[in-house]
Design a protein around this motif. Sequence first.
Motif, PDB file in Angstrom:
ATOM      1  N   GLY B 592      -8.226   1.537  -4.690  1.00  0.00           N
ATOM      2  CA  GLY B 592      -8.639   2.638  -5.566  1.00  0.00           C
ATOM      3  C   GLY B 592      -8.027   3.952  -5.129  1.00  0.00           C
ATOM      4  O   GLY B 592      -7.514   4.736  -5.936  1.00  0.00           O
ATOM      5  N   LEU B 593      -8.058   4.194  -3.831  1.00  0.00           N
ATOM      6  CA  LEU B 593      -7.512   5.447  -3.309  1.00  0.00           C
ATOM      7  C   LEU B 593      -6.001   5.516  -3.512  1.00  0.00           C
ATOM      8  O   LEU B 593      -5.439   6.576  -3.757  1.00  0.00           O
ATOM      9  N   ASP B 594      -5.366   4.346  -3.389  1.00  0.00           N
ATOM     10  CA  ASP B 594      -3.911   4.298  -3.460  1.00  0.00           C
ATOM     11  C   ASP B 594      -3.402   4.767  -4.827  1.00  0.00           C
ATOM     12  O   ASP B 594      -2.271   5.220  -4.957  1.00  0.00           O
ATOM     13  N   GLU B 595      -4.254   4.641  -5.847  1.00  0.00           N
ATOM     14  CA  GLU B 595      -3.818   5.050  -7.182  1.00  0.00           C
ATOM     15  C   GLU B 595      -3.579   6.554  -7.274  1.00  0.00           C
ATOM     16  O   GLU B 595      -2.666   7.001  -7.951  1.00  0.00           O
ATOM     17  N   ASP B 596      -4.426   7.322  -6.601  1.00  0.00           N
ATOM     18  CA  ASP B 596      -4.321   8.776  -6.730  1.00  0.00           C
ATOM     19  C   ASP B 596      -3.651   9.447  -5.539  1.00  0.00           C
ATOM     20  O   ASP B 596      -3.264  10.605  -5.624  1.00  0.00           O
ATOM     21  N   LEU B 597      -3.596   8.743  -4.432  1.00  0.00           N
ATOM     22  CA  LEU B 597      -3.184   9.417  -3.209  1.00  0.00           C
ATOM     23  C   LEU B 597      -1.918   8.807  -2.627  1.00  0.00           C
ATOM     24  O   LEU B 597      -1.591   7.653  -2.891  1.00  0.00           O
ATOM     25  N   ASN B 598      -1.219   9.595  -1.820  1.00  0.00           N
ATOM     26  CA  ASN B 598      -0.169   9.044  -0.972  1.00  0.00           C
ATOM     27  C   ASN B 598      -0.858   8.564   0.286  1.00  0.00           C
ATOM     28  O   ASN B 598      -1.315   9.363   1.091  1.00  0.00           O
ATOM     29  N   LEU B 599      -0.938   7.255   0.423  1.00  0.00           N
ATOM     30  CA  LEU B 599      -1.759   6.688   1.468  1.00  0.00           C
ATOM     31  C   LEU B 599      -0.890   6.090   2.577  1.00  0.00           C
ATOM     32  O   LEU B 599       0.039   5.340   2.295  1.00  0.00           O
ATOM     33  N   VAL B 600      -1.167   6.441   3.813  1.00  0.00           N
ATOM     34  CA  VAL B 600      -0.566   5.708   4.929  1.00  0.00           C
ATOM     35  C   VAL B 600      -1.710   5.159   5.771  1.00  0.00           C
ATOM     36  O   VAL B 600      -2.743   5.809   5.927  1.00  0.00           O
ATOM     37  N   LEU B 601      -1.546   3.943   6.264  1.00  0.00           N
ATOM     38  CA  LEU B 601      -2.617   3.282   7.000  1.00  0.00           C
ATOM     39  C   LEU B 601      -2.212   3.076   8.452  1.00  0.00           C
ATOM     40  O   LEU B 601      -1.055   2.798   8.750  1.00  0.00           O
ATOM     41  N   GLU B 602      -3.211   3.215   9.326  1.00  0.00           N
ATOM     42  CA  GLU B 602      -2.966   3.018  10.750  1.00  0.00           C
ATOM     43  C   GLU B 602      -3.097   1.528  11.056  1.00  0.00           C
ATOM     44  O   GLU B 602      -4.146   0.934  10.851  1.00  0.00           O
ATOM     45  N   GLN B 603      -2.040   0.957  11.534  1.00  0.00           N
ATOM     46  CA  GLN B 603      -1.942  -0.472  11.826  1.00  0.00           C
ATOM     47  C   GLN B 603      -2.635  -1.337  10.774  1.00  0.00           C
ATOM     48  O   GLN B 603      -3.614  -2.025  11.066  1.00  0.00           O
TER      49      GLN B 603
END
Lengths: 685, 769
Positions: B592-603
């Motif tokens: 859901g967040l990925d739709e609106d945001l530029n998301l980077v995930l830690e490991q």
Amino acid sequence: MKKNNKIVLQFIAVCLFAMVLISGIGQMTTYADTPYKTYTIDGYGSINETMSAYLPVETITKFGEESLSGPNDLCVTEDGEIYVADTGNSRVVVGDIEGNLIKIVGEGTLKTPMGVYVTKDKHIYVADRDAESVFEFDSAGKLLNQYGKPANPLYGESLSFLPIKITVNDAGVMYIICESNTNGIVEISPTDGGTFLGYFGTNFASSDLMTIISRTIMTDEQRAKMVSNIPSTPDNLAIDDKGLIYTVTRGDETRTLKHLNIAGTNLLGDLDYADIPAAVTAGNHDNVYVVDQKGYIYEYNNDGALLYVFGGPDDGTQRVGLSTIITAIAADNSDRIYTLDSDKAQIQVYGSTEFTDLLHEALYLYSKGRYTESKEPLARVLEMNSMFDYANQAMGRAYFQEENYDMALTYARLAKDYRGYSDSYWEIRNVWLKRNLVAVLFVCILLWAVVKLIKYLDKKKQILAKPKALGAKMKENRVMSNLSYAKYFMRHPIDGSYGIAREGRASWAAPSVILVIFILEYVINKYLCGFLQKTVREGRYEIFSDIGLVLIVVIGLTICNYLVCTINEGEGTVKKIYTYFCYSLLPYVFLTPVNFILSHVLTSNEQFLINMMDMLITGWVLVLAVLAIKEVNNFTAAETAKIIALTIFTILILALLIFIIYVLWAQVFQFISAIFGEVVYRIGS
Amino acid sequence: MAPRIKRLISLLAAAALFVASAPAASLYATTIDSETEAGAEGSESESPADSSEGTDDSGPATGRIPESEWITIKDYKKVAESDTYIMYLYEPRLSIMLENKKTGAIIESTLSDEKDDGTSNKTWTGYMKSGIVIYAIIKATNTYQVDLVNNKNELKYNYTDNGFSVDIYFEEYGFRLTVEVTLEGDELVVRIPEESIEEEMIDSERYISNISLFPFMGYTYLDDQEGYMLVPDGNGALIYLDDKEGRYNNGFSQLIYGRDEGFDYSKVETLLWNRYQTVTNANKVIAPVFGMAHTGEQQAYLGIVEKGDTRASIEAHPNGVSVNYNRCFAKFLLRDVFIQPLNNSNSGTVQNPERDRTHTDLQVRYILLSGEDADYSGMAVSYRNYLLDNGLVTAKDTAYNTRVDFLGTDREEFLVSTTAVTMTTTDNIEEIYGELQDSGVESLLSVYKGWQKGGIYSVPIKKYKADGKIGGTSALTKLIKESAEKNYNLYLYNDALRMNATTNMTTFNAVKMVNKRTLKEETRAQVYDTFYYLMPNKTNTTLNKFAKSYTKNGVNNLALAGISDSLFSYSSQGDFYGRQDCADSYQETIAGLDEDLNLVLEQPMSYLWNYTDAFLDMPLGSSDYMYLDEEVPFLSIVLKGILPMYSDYVNFEANKTEFFLQMVESGVYPSFYLTYENSSALIYTNSSDLYSTEYSIYKDTVVEYDKALREVASAVEGAYITEHTKMENNVTKVVYDNGVVIYVNYSDSEVSVDGMTIDALSYKVGEAK
């Protein structure tokens, strides 16, 4: 073409793979991460994480085709030959770090070799427990000498000779640790086929005050029943390049590691120690390594300050660099550390990192007094870890040598180096005084003149009439009046006590105000006093417990004193007792600000001033309290002494009572939580 | 006033009731205790189980089977054939055999009588010769092995075009399940449908604990065959198929996606001075894969746990671990036993099996590789193709960035409360960005930690509100927007998993473990020593609320941590949730967040790869298990060219040269963790383990790394790695599909390879001939 290339590559890969299989030793030579953390100790003695000091570089499980069995000792020579006392196989195995077998020594001669030492000319000394001998082989493995139990009666005729660890100095004198021989290290010279020189570095049986007292009052029978007070035998030993002996002894706590000079005197002070020290070895930079049986490796500098502790026990996950049972440690010329794991029957080699190399260089220069030269490597160490306190301390000293006192002060404070801080501060203050002495004198004279002027003007024109009137008006207020009475009490305790007892000077508000001021000053002085006076860690605040402690003491004292006084026909009421106890604190309230200021301007050299002030304050407070107890309750001197003793006793009883109640309540809570747990369990299933 | 008094009275009454009923309850408690003790003793003597393999080591060896009684390929029947492989089946043991039509190489799924050295006991022999092995829990503490050789069973086979399915029934235990096996070209898929698993509960106490499917798939005997097993530890590691001479007591056995913190496993901790943990945590299994390569016959497979992966472990045991065979497989955990404490001192506990089992299909896909592909690079390439084909990962912008993270503020104790320790303000960052840009750093990825009000450990973050000490919200917004223009992307760090026990007094939203006790994470730190986990549904609402207030300000760079690499079972209001529920919840939140945001995930764990624009904290090494023989950059080969990968922090590495070379080799971009102030200011905070972070010290290193690695990266931008080889003399050769070849020399001396000379501890970028 590309395909061809690939096949060639594959061929190479297969060849490589085969080669790797043949070589049979640890192929992973490098690790990005270590499975253990490295810690160092800061100036407060608390432990902090730091960069990896040593990485596991090699695991040797066998030399050639020769595996080890329950090995107990190892020794690494300058040219990198590794000698292992392969106890289970009754031999000494010699190999190198690549796992190649060089030779096998003592097969058929040795029974249970427990210790091995190799001299510079490659003579191999083996401590063999079951053969009750020390064997000396030459570099080719030929038996040269066998030393049995010394015939000298000083050795102790009933004692058996069970050598387990050995080291030899340049003159060929052997230092031998024997199992179940508590007299110390056996020192044998090679002359005349082994001459017993005596016991060396004997540990002293620890005896605390309680033991001494109980021993004097016990009967002989009781004494015989006590655990015998035998000094502990050193567990292992090593020799440094100056020929001085290091020993480690289990159970000697802060004296676990000892550095013994020729006379057998320990050169090191108290230090942070390994719980179960297994072995010790000297490093190349005036440093020393101690290994704990569980696998923790400690590195100390020549002052016995702990630089690193790293490694640790294998928790069953079998990660490289963690150990099961360590029996020996050695270091080679390139600062590699070798540990021998008798359970895993393998040698783990650790290599130093860039960080450690720098630190070694710096500490070496620093210990040689070349402070300025040591600044460069120190700076790089601090770049990598700015919280490394030994580097901070050395850096501070280096700056001090360069007469950069401000920097020296900063680093000394970071390192909690009180001596360095005091010295730097003395210099800074000196410079300041030189520069500002005239100004200070001028200000003093000016102030004096202003005061004189005001007094003069007051005399002439009453300019202070209004403030004085205000002061008088304020004294009409009961609290203010009582407060100023407290001042009177401080100077005239006997008269003052009379006032409390008879003239209605006892109150709740005024003493409470004093108590609050006392608490405030106590807390401020404790946490914000000068660095040298600080008894608490910087950045640590336990204000609530401080306040609580003061309140409990004052209230407890009041209650207990009241209880004791009433049954002894004392005339004090709770209010009166509370009043005099609080009033007694007044010297502290008046003098602590002075102390506080002094703590910020004095160095260790003038420390006695503050100590004197402290004694003055304490004495004054006690005198006030004692006189007040006597006068307010109308006791005689003897009665007062009795009351004070009784009050202390009552306080102890009260404390015991509170403790018992606490324990009972804890039981109740545990009981309730058990019921709750039970309910959760029942409902859950 | 009145209602309060009423409530007080009722409370008192309740308390009185409690006290009155207490003696009875406490009596109960003692009886349970004694029962448990008896049970525990029983389990020691009777149970053949241990944690990893669970088989009895006692009992006599069975001895070799006479040759006349051997079950050989003649007893097998051909059940499926594809263009490349033929599958044979021996029905009674559910034993399959795969034959490569071209090379004739054979992969066996169970121990053949021919290769049985006869040194194992009956239990182990049954284990090795059965295509499926189940562990049963009886009476909570005892586990028993159930296999097709030693236990009475009924098998009913149904054949299809490309495989078969079999209904299995173990009557002693009342377990029923179906195994489906299909050969699809070069891929073998084995599956146990969720609905086919039945526990009949004959005497209501027999549960399935775990199921191992084909635990001997592709096994080898001692050093019979050359090759290795691939284990997903760290970036990837190999266990050679050489003779280990019994050196190891156990092999690789790790739950995919990490430990389950929802179970209160008794941890055996040995601490330095009874206080300090010296052993670091091992790496988590990031991707659900394992592999076996017989390099001699050029036959290999890559196993992918497709379903049931959230609660399965990867097992890879070299010879000498109980038996003389090398084997790797996936073990599916269906039900575990947990410890239910009855009081706070943990003196009284009972062991319980979980009330319900895991409800997912269990499925493993074996991708068969032969010829030149039968190595770890081949496995990595096939896994990459698998991910891309199935849409499990989509290619992202992999342009080079140096990653420079900042710490904003943390707290230290002051008087009765805490005070801020400010390390890097927004102004500082602006200054640093300016300097880096002047030094020629073209682009940057930054994660800003400790930006939120209250500092880095003020978690969870409920809304977009920056700490005043770093400059405040508007300054932060401005910084993010302005720096984005020069291609410096600042991401705000958000640990969405943890909840600070000190700043959040409510434990209402905290995760409760399976035994209904609050899950606590002890940090042994100075300021905040306990953290809770936030309930996954709470994480969802908190994060969404946060994201809304965040995007409202026009910024949308978010770095998520905590939930990207943790999975746990938990209980909530009487219901139990498994790791799959947790994974589903997190996946939904993050998607859901990925739709609106530029998301980077830690490991990020593999099931989240699709939602992240970058892989932060890619491990470059392994966990240093003794039985690992070689580290290989498996995950890097898989993801290079698809996801930009960033390393762990360079500043805490003790051997920087080597770390640098590893980044060149694996195509991973460097990361730094910097502060404007000197790190000694952090000594009294929870971040006291950050001992070296000052920007002025690392500025030159950042610029230097940026220059060198940007150049390497530009040569292979968007390209995939096709071949990774370790050559002689410590040189590694990495071939990209755009023809670029990178040589990395780890040795202390100059080396010539393929007509190129590479300096000591250096690298060279070349073209393939």
